[in-house]
Design a protein around this motif. Structure first.
Motif, PDB file in Angstrom:
ATOM      1  N   TYR A  21       0.763  -1.240   0.088  1.00 31.99           N
ATOM      2  CA  TYR A  21       0.088   0.059  -0.038  1.00 31.99           C
ATOM      3  C   TYR A  21       0.844   1.267   0.180  1.00 31.99           C
ATOM      4  O   TYR A  21       1.907   1.238   0.766  1.00 31.99           O
ATOM      5  CB  TYR A  21      -0.820   0.141   1.246  1.00 31.99           C
ATOM      6  CG  TYR A  21      -1.706  -1.357   1.303  1.00 31.99           C
ATOM      7  CD1 TYR A  21      -2.860  -1.424   0.436  1.00 31.99           C
ATOM      8  CD2 TYR A  21      -1.170  -2.094   2.088  1.00 31.99           C
ATOM      9  CE1 TYR A  21      -3.589  -2.775   0.209  1.00 31.99           C
ATOM     10  CE2 TYR A  21      -1.867  -3.491   1.941  1.00 31.99           C
ATOM     11  CZ  TYR A  21      -3.063  -3.711   1.278  1.00 31.99           C
ATOM     12  OH  TYR A  21      -3.780  -5.047   1.173  1.00 31.99           O
ATOM     13  N   GLU A  26      -4.354   3.588   3.620  1.00 32.21           N
ATOM     14  CA  GLU A  26      -4.650   2.517   2.654  1.00 32.21           C
ATOM     15  C   GLU A  26      -4.356   1.177   3.232  1.00 32.21           C
ATOM     16  O   GLU A  26      -5.293   0.485   3.242  1.00 32.21           O
ATOM     17  CB  GLU A  26      -4.036   2.562   1.395  1.00 32.21           C
ATOM     18  CG  GLU A  26      -4.402   3.529   0.432  1.00 32.21           C
ATOM     19  CD  GLU A  26      -3.428   3.448  -1.115  1.00 32.21           C
ATOM     20  OE1 GLU A  26      -3.156   2.253  -1.145  1.00 32.21           O
ATOM     21  OE2 GLU A  26      -3.625   4.425  -1.588  1.00 32.21           O
ATOM     22  N   LYS A  29      -6.988   0.609   5.967  1.00 33.81           N
ATOM     23  CA  LYS A  29      -8.216   0.181   5.766  1.00 33.81           C
ATOM     24  C   LYS A  29      -8.256  -1.410   5.022  1.00 33.81           C
ATOM     25  O   LYS A  29      -9.202  -1.742   5.189  1.00 33.81           O
ATOM     26  CB  LYS A  29      -8.853   1.316   4.531  1.00 33.81           C
ATOM     27  CG  LYS A  29     -10.037   1.080   3.634  1.00 33.81           C
ATOM     28  CD  LYS A  29     -10.299   2.134   2.875  1.00 33.81           C
ATOM     29  CE  LYS A  29     -11.544   2.079   2.348  1.00 33.81           C
ATOM     30  NZ  LYS A  29     -11.951   3.209   1.148  1.00 33.81           N
ATOM     31  N   ALA A  30      -7.212  -1.558   4.226  1.00 32.27           N
ATOM     32  CA  ALA A  30      -7.073  -2.931   3.959  1.00 32.27           C
ATOM     33  C   ALA A  30      -7.107  -4.009   4.823  1.00 32.27           C
ATOM     34  O   ALA A  30      -7.771  -5.015   4.842  1.00 32.27           O
ATOM     35  CB  ALA A  30      -5.792  -3.114   3.041  1.00 32.27           C
ATOM     36  N   ARG A  32      -8.514  -3.619   8.044  1.00 35.77           N
ATOM     37  CA  ARG A  32      -9.616  -3.587   8.444  1.00 35.77           C
ATOM     38  C   ARG A  32     -10.729  -4.410   7.676  1.00 35.77           C
ATOM     39  O   ARG A  32     -11.452  -5.434   8.374  1.00 35.77           O
ATOM     40  CB  ARG A  32     -10.173  -2.158   8.731  1.00 35.77           C
ATOM     41  CG  ARG A  32     -11.711  -2.191   9.352  1.00 35.77           C
ATOM     42  CD  ARG A  32     -12.021  -2.935  10.688  1.00 35.77           C
ATOM     43  NE  ARG A  32     -10.908  -2.495  11.861  1.00 35.77           N
ATOM     44  CZ  ARG A  32     -10.669  -3.532  12.578  1.00 35.77           C
ATOM     45  NH1 ARG A  32     -11.244  -4.731  12.666  1.00 35.77           N
ATOM     46  NH2 ARG A  32      -9.725  -3.421  13.492  1.00 35.77           N
ATOM     47  N   TYR A  33     -10.757  -4.353   6.450  1.00 34.13           N
ATOM     48  CA  TYR A  33     -11.365  -4.907   5.473  1.00 34.13           C
ATOM     49  C   TYR A  33     -11.158  -6.669   5.440  1.00 34.13           C
ATOM     50  O   TYR A  33     -12.025  -7.353   5.669  1.00 34.13           O
ATOM     51  CB  TYR A  33     -11.322  -4.514   3.993  1.00 34.13           C
ATOM     52  CG  TYR A  33     -12.043  -5.509   3.047  1.00 34.13           C
ATOM     53  CD1 TYR A  33     -13.281  -4.806   2.653  1.00 34.13           C
ATOM     54  CD2 TYR A  33     -11.459  -6.356   2.292  1.00 34.13           C
ATOM     55  CE1 TYR A  33     -14.016  -5.574   1.659  1.00 34.13           C
ATOM     56  CE2 TYR A  33     -12.057  -7.094   1.203  1.00 34.13           C
ATOM     57  CZ  TYR A  33     -13.474  -6.634   1.117  1.00 34.13           C
ATOM     58  OH  TYR A  33     -14.323  -7.446   0.113  1.00 34.13           O
ATOM     59  N   THR A  34      -9.837  -6.936   5.696  1.00 37.47           N
ATOM     60  CA  THR A  34      -9.512  -8.213   5.883  1.00 37.47           C
ATOM     61  C   THR A  34     -10.157  -8.931   7.187  1.00 37.47           C
ATOM     62  O   THR A  34     -10.575 -10.004   7.262  1.00 37.47           O
ATOM     63  CB  THR A  34      -7.999  -8.336   5.767  1.00 37.47           C
ATOM     64  OG1 THR A  34      -7.607  -7.869   4.206  1.00 37.47           O
ATOM     65  CG2 THR A  34      -7.805  -9.968   5.723  1.00 37.47           C
ATOM     66  N   ASP A  36     -12.273  -7.902   9.079  1.00 34.71           N
ATOM     67  CA  ASP A  36     -13.844  -7.926   9.174  1.00 34.71           C
ATOM     68  C   ASP A  36     -14.314  -9.234   8.406  1.00 34.71           C
ATOM     69  O   ASP A  36     -15.470  -9.446   8.939  1.00 34.71           O
ATOM     70  CB  ASP A  36     -14.487  -6.730   8.664  1.00 34.71           C
ATOM     71  CG  ASP A  36     -14.276  -5.330   9.709  1.00 34.71           C
ATOM     72  OD1 ASP A  36     -13.783  -5.685  10.935  1.00 34.71           O
ATOM     73  OD2 ASP A  36     -14.520  -4.530   9.122  1.00 34.71           O
ATOM     74  N   ARG A  37     -13.566  -9.705   7.731  1.00 33.04           N
ATOM     75  CA  ARG A  37     -14.098 -10.887   6.939  1.00 33.04           C
ATOM     76  C   ARG A  37     -13.450 -12.349   7.391  1.00 33.04           C
ATOM     77  O   ARG A  37     -13.576 -13.252   6.448  1.00 33.04           O
ATOM     78  CB  ARG A  37     -13.955 -10.555   5.550  1.00 33.04           C
ATOM     79  CG  ARG A  37     -14.946  -9.606   5.158  1.00 33.04           C
ATOM     80  CD  ARG A  37     -14.473  -8.766   3.941  1.00 33.04           C
ATOM     81  NE  ARG A  37     -15.625  -7.792   3.554  1.00 33.04           N
ATOM     82  CZ  ARG A  37     -15.956  -6.592   4.203  1.00 33.04           C
ATOM     83  NH1 ARG A  37     -15.268  -6.412   5.104  1.00 33.04           N
ATOM     84  NH2 ARG A  37     -16.909  -5.727   3.787  1.00 33.04           N
TER      85      ARG A  37
END
Length: 59
Positions: A21, A26, A29-30, A32-34, A36-37
């Protein structure tokens, strides 16, 4: 350039997530996205059974 590393607990090593990144924002954010899933699986473990040792042997 930034990479994202995570540590789950003290018994496991640091894990680098895929991706590079340009900014720290960035990368966060990436991450957190990972996170959360994340798929979590809880499984039942059988109890440890003690092996019986022979107390006497015959010849």
């Amino acid at each position: 350039m930034y990479a994202v590393w995570i540590k789950i607990d003290e018994t496991l090593p640091w894990i680098e997530l895929k991706g590079k990144y340009r900014t720290k924002r960035e990368a966060k954010k990436a991450a957190r996205y990972t996170l959360d899933r994340v798929e979590i699986r809880v499984v039942e473990m059988p109890e440890k059974k003690r092996q019986v040792r022979a107390l006497a042997t015959t010849h």
